[in-house]
Design a protein around this motif. Structure first.
Motif: not given
Length: 258
Positions: A194-206
């Motif tokens: 999630w950090q590598l996605e800059r906390e942008a992805g809903a799927a990984v955040g979920y």
């Protein structure tokens, strides 16, 4: 010129990023491809292809365009052409990876797995870095669906050895740990993804919030939910599945179980 061809090739691969063709959410074990490549990207890649001189790489990229189109005739043609390329060079990594993606689109996972196993047994070649990474992670994804978690984890770690900033590798590592019910380890891996996605992805955040919930990390789970809902306010699933439950557990006190 060689540099001009390299620049055009790189642009085509950006437009048709193979990672975006793969349905990483599939958990049927049958594989599949997504509709994530916009028609404009496919058209732009086709225009750029006309600038390249005929070569093995150019022919391989033509096949990637066919795979992105997803039609049955296109997929059959792409597989046929890629197998012809492999007849001439059986260790050509881009062709091995692309034909695997095509086979997944055809719901022929065993054929894809066989080609990807070949890639996994080959020595790493930095000129095909992105193809090796995609190949390793696609095989890891297939192994996860088949319950072969040790093999999947080894491939994820191999990818991270070559590229520490692979969010996809950490995400699949999280999936391995989650299926092994190691929720804290899963949360650690999903945190890095999630950090590598800059906390942008809903799927990984979920996935991160869910595993924090299962690890009884109520406050961090709530924090992640808030961040996801800030970016995706119309995402009720994370509110119902995780946020409300974490708040309830927090109110219930330290003796409450998940």
């Amino acid at each position: 010129s060689e540099w001009g061809d390299l620049a055009v090739t790189n642009m085509i691969e950006i437009y048709l990023n193979p990672d975006n063709l793969i349905d990483w959410t599939d958990d049927t074990g049958e594989g599949g491809v997504t509709d994530d490549v916009p028609a404009d990207n496919i058209a732009a890649a086709e225009r750029l292809l006309r600038e390249l001189k005929p070569s093995k790489k150019q022919k391989t990229l033509e096949c990637l365009v066919m795979i992105a189109r997803k039609g049955r005739t296109d997929l059959d043609s792409a597989v046929s052409r890629l197998l012809d390329i492999l007849q001439g060079d059986q260790d050509y990594v881009p062709a091995l990876v692309y034909v695997s993606i095509a086979h997944l689109a055809q719901k022929q996972t065993p054929k894809a797995r066989n080609h990807l196993k070949r890639v996994s047994k080959m020595g790493y070649q930095s000129e095909y870095a992105s193809e090796f990474e995609t190949g390793w992670l696609l095989l890891a994804h297939i192994y996860i669906q088949g319950g072969k978690f040790d093999l999947a984890e080894e491939l994820c770690n191999r990818c991270l050895g070559a590229n520490r900033s692979s969010a996809r590798a950490y995400e699949l590592l999280g999936a391995v740990k989650e299926k092994e019910l190691s929720y804290q380890d899963a949360a650690n891996a999903y945190t890095l993804a999630w950090q590598l996605e800059r906390e942008a992805g809903a799927a990984v955040g979920y996935k991160l919030a869910f595993n924090l919930l299962k690890a009884e990390e109520w406050i961090p789970a709530i924090d992640v939910c808030h961040k996801v809902l800030k970016n995706y306010p119309n995402y009720p699933k994370i509110r119902e599945d995780i946020l409300d439950r974490a708040r309830m557990q927090l109110r219930a006190g330290p003796t409450a179980g998940s």
